[in-house]
Each structure stands twice: as C-alpha cells, then as structure tokens.
Design an enzyme around this catalytic site. Sequence first.
Site, PDB file in Angstrom:
ATOM      1  CE1 TYR A  32     -40.823  10.711 -26.062  1.00 54.33           C
ATOM      2  CE2 TYR A  32     -42.577  11.339 -27.566  1.00 54.33           C
ATOM      3  CZ  TYR A  32     -41.461  10.580 -27.278  1.00 54.33           C
ATOM      4  OH  TYR A  32     -40.989   9.690 -28.218  1.00 54.33           O
TER       5      TYR A  32
HETATM    6  P1  NDP Z   1     -37.744   1.215 -26.585  1.00 49.40           P
HETATM    7  O1  NDP Z   1     -38.273   1.416 -25.218  1.00 49.40           O
HETATM    8  O2  NDP Z   1     -37.988  -0.074 -27.275  1.00 49.40           O
HETATM    9  O3  NDP Z   1     -36.181   1.505 -26.613  1.00 49.40           O
HETATM   10  C1  NDP Z   1     -35.624   2.562 -25.896  1.00 49.40           C
HETATM   11  C2  NDP Z   1     -34.129   2.365 -25.923  1.00 49.40           C
HETATM   12  O4  NDP Z   1     -33.506   3.471 -25.262  1.00 49.40           O
HETATM   13  C3  NDP Z   1     -33.696   1.097 -25.207  1.00 49.40           C
HETATM   14  O5  NDP Z   1     -32.680   0.467 -25.949  1.00 49.40           O
HETATM   15  C4  NDP Z   1     -33.167   1.612 -23.888  1.00 49.40           C
HETATM   16  O6  NDP Z   1     -32.123   0.774 -23.456  1.00 49.40           O
HETATM   17  C5  NDP Z   1     -32.590   2.956 -24.298  1.00 49.40           C
HETATM   18  N1  NDP Z   1     -32.486   3.862 -23.164  1.00 49.40           N
HETATM   19  C6  NDP Z   1     -33.495   4.457 -22.488  1.00 49.40           C
HETATM   20  N2  NDP Z   1     -32.987   5.186 -21.491  1.00 49.40           N
HETATM   21  C7  NDP Z   1     -31.645   5.045 -21.524  1.00 49.40           C
HETATM   22  C8  NDP Z   1     -30.575   5.544 -20.751  1.00 49.40           C
HETATM   23  N3  NDP Z   1     -30.780   6.354 -19.715  1.00 49.40           N
HETATM   24  N4  NDP Z   1     -29.311   5.184 -21.089  1.00 49.40           N
HETATM   25  C9  NDP Z   1     -29.069   4.359 -22.139  1.00 49.40           C
HETATM   26  N5  NDP Z   1     -30.055   3.856 -22.895  1.00 49.40           N
HETATM   27  C10 NDP Z   1     -31.316   4.189 -22.600  1.00 49.40           C
HETATM   28  O7  NDP Z   1     -38.339   2.418 -27.436  1.00 49.40           O
HETATM   29  P2  NDP Z   1     -38.232   2.818 -28.982  1.00 49.40           P
HETATM   30  O8  NDP Z   1     -37.288   1.974 -29.711  1.00 49.40           O
HETATM   31  O9  NDP Z   1     -39.604   2.969 -29.451  1.00 49.40           O
HETATM   32  O10 NDP Z   1     -37.632   4.299 -28.804  1.00 49.40           O
HETATM   33  C11 NDP Z   1     -36.441   4.734 -29.426  1.00 49.40           C
HETATM   34  C12 NDP Z   1     -36.553   6.215 -29.669  1.00 49.40           C
HETATM   35  O11 NDP Z   1     -37.650   6.476 -30.538  1.00 49.40           O
HETATM   36  C13 NDP Z   1     -36.810   7.076 -28.432  1.00 49.40           C
HETATM   37  O12 NDP Z   1     -36.050   8.256 -28.526  1.00 49.40           O
HETATM   38  C14 NDP Z   1     -38.276   7.401 -28.544  1.00 49.40           C
HETATM   39  O13 NDP Z   1     -38.603   8.608 -27.882  1.00 49.40           O
HETATM   40  C15 NDP Z   1     -38.422   7.525 -30.035  1.00 49.40           C
HETATM   41  N6  NDP Z   1     -39.777   7.409 -30.556  1.00 49.40           N
HETATM   42  C16 NDP Z   1     -40.505   6.277 -30.325  1.00 49.40           C
HETATM   43  C17 NDP Z   1     -41.785   6.184 -30.798  1.00 49.40           C
HETATM   44  C18 NDP Z   1     -42.659   5.012 -30.528  1.00 49.40           C
HETATM   45  O14 NDP Z   1     -43.871   5.091 -30.792  1.00 49.40           O
HETATM   46  N7  NDP Z   1     -42.119   3.883 -30.044  1.00 49.40           N
HETATM   47  C19 NDP Z   1     -42.382   7.263 -31.592  1.00 49.40           C
HETATM   48  C20 NDP Z   1     -41.509   8.390 -31.809  1.00 49.40           C
HETATM   49  C21 NDP Z   1     -40.250   8.437 -31.303  1.00 49.40           C
HETATM   50  P3  NDP Z   1     -31.962   0.216 -21.953  1.00 49.40           P
HETATM   51  O15 NDP Z   1     -33.326  -0.038 -21.416  1.00 49.40           O
HETATM   52  O16 NDP Z   1     -31.117  -1.010 -22.142  1.00 49.40           O
HETATM   53  O17 NDP Z   1     -31.244   1.294 -21.263  1.00 49.40           O
END
Ligand code: NDP
Length: 247
Positions: free
Chosen positions: A157
């Site tokens: 990651y």
């Molecule tokens: P969530 O799990 O709440 O959201 C992740 C989102 O990414 C969902 O909407 C999911 O949609 C989408 N997603 C994942 N894989 C795919 C795919 N293959 N195709 C299309 N959509 C995809 O997590 P967060 O909102 O927390 O994360 C958002 C971003 O923030 C990420 O990049 C994460 O790495 C980053 N981040 C998060 C942190 C945290 O502590 N939460 C900290 C630092 C960074 P669906 O399932 O509908 O496909």
Amino acid sequence: MEEGIVADQDGKVVVITGASSGIGRSTARLLAADGWRIAAVGRSAERLEKLQSELGEGVLTIAVDVAGTDAAKQIVDTTIEQFGQIDAVFANAGVYLDGEVAETDAEAIRKTIEVNVVAPLGLVQAALPHMLTRGSGDIILTSSIAGHQAIYSEPVYSASKHAVKGFTHALRQQIKGSGVRVAEIAPGVVLTDLWGYEEGDPRAKERLDVATGIRPEDVAEAVGFMLTRPRHVTIRDLVILPSAQDI
Ligand code: NDP
C-alpha cells in the site's frame, strides 16, 4: 443536501472515482452542494444510484471497475458526452492491503497496484488532452500519509501511494503553465468502509472523540479548499491527519 463551502462553482464538472463510499461520496455531496455536476464512478451501481437520488439532477453515474482496460476512456468519453466538459478529476478510488509481504498473495499485490496506481494514472492520462486543450482544470489524486512515509505494516500500500505522489509531482512540473493544476491529498486514518466504518456507524464517534480518526467530510472539505484557491495557487500536497494519529 449538505451546505457547500463556496457558492461560485455552478455548472463545473468533476469526475470522482470511489464516489460510492467514504471520501469520494462525501466529496460528491460537498461539491454538488456548491453547484458542481458530478460524474460519480464506482463498481456498485446500487450505491451510486442511491447517491444520485440523494443529490438529484446533475449527477451522472458510471458503474465500472476502474482497473478495467477501457475504464478510463469510458469514464472520460461518457462524462464529456453527457456534460460537454471536465473541469476536475478526483482520482480517489483505492483499496487497502497490509500484511507480511512473504505471506501476501501475489494476485492481491497485482490488484492493489492496478487499482491504486495504474487506474488513477490512466484516468488522468485519458482526461489530460481535453483539459490541456481547454487550458484549465484541476487534477487531484488521493494518496495517503503512507505515500509520504513508508509504513512497516503496509509495504505494498505504501508503495502504491508513493507512486501516486511521485506521479503528481512530476506531472505538475511537466504541464506547469498549462492552466491545469495537479495535486494530491494525503489523509491519515479516515473512518470509512476501508476500516469497516459504514456511514452512521456509532463507533466512529468514539474515535473522533479521542482524535484517532477523521471523518470523510473532513477530507472533502480539504478537497473543496484545494479546488477553490485562486488559479495562481496550487496546493500540491495536502496532508490531513487525525490530531492524535500515532505517526
Ligand atoms: P472506501 O472503502 O470507503 O471507498 C473506496 C471507494 O473506492 C469506493 O467507492 C469503491 O467503490 C471504490 N473502488 C475500490 N475499488 C474499485 C474498483 N476496482 N473500481 C472502481 N471503484 C473502486 O474508502 P475511502 O473512502 O477511505 O478511500 C478512498 C481513497 O482514500 C482510497 O484511495 C484510499 O486508499 C485513500 N485513503 C484512505 C484512508 C483511510 O484511512 N480511509 C487514508 C488515506 C488514504 P465500489 O466498492 O463501489 O467499487
């Protein structure tokens, strides 16, 4: 609908990946409240449609796996077809992977790099010609504090998020003066589905009370701030942490 932070964004178009949950969904809500039209991308058609019915007109849903071969082109083409322009891309969808590398499934590593690195870079690449031709626009990618310091428990990651940060910095230099701004937002712990905190989970409040997690809304506000700086200002990196995160 939530109250927005600025009122002069009417009709602008933003593509948000990961809009079906967490940070992306909160950002969609905040920007919609400020008058932006939203191309909301995620795999879950059901959750995207729920967001669309919550926010009303001006939300286009694109249910697609961002790691699919033609996904970036499909997202850009569909958005321009529907809205005629793209003012901002928020390449935010991502997945988390931790654990001992020696014990990690090779397929899980490949998938993480595809979703966290190949997909956002591909989306930016697909949207760039349009933005450069217009001579304006904003590209914001979601990296992480793990893109600023390697975290021992999450080497893959961390690598994926360092790649996002490196791309952001180099692309910004490459297209400086074009009118298109490039930036990354790097959150610490955000209480979202990524950590098993579904929206409305009462356990989130306990973490907020001791400042070991922040809300997706906090990150959305920071994204709104980055987008609304005067055009001569770029917030290149915005690190946003829970006040008591041990990092
Ligand atoms: P969530 O799990 O709440 O959201 C992740 C989102 O990414 C969902 O909407 C999911 O949609 C989408 N997603 C994942 N894989 C795919 C795919 N293959 N195709 C299309 N959509 C995809 O997590 P967060 O909102 O927390 O994360 C958002 C971003 O923030 C990420 O990049 C994460 O790495 C980053 N981040 C998060 C942190 C945290 O502590 N939460 C900290 C630092 C960074 P669906 O399932 O509908 O496909």
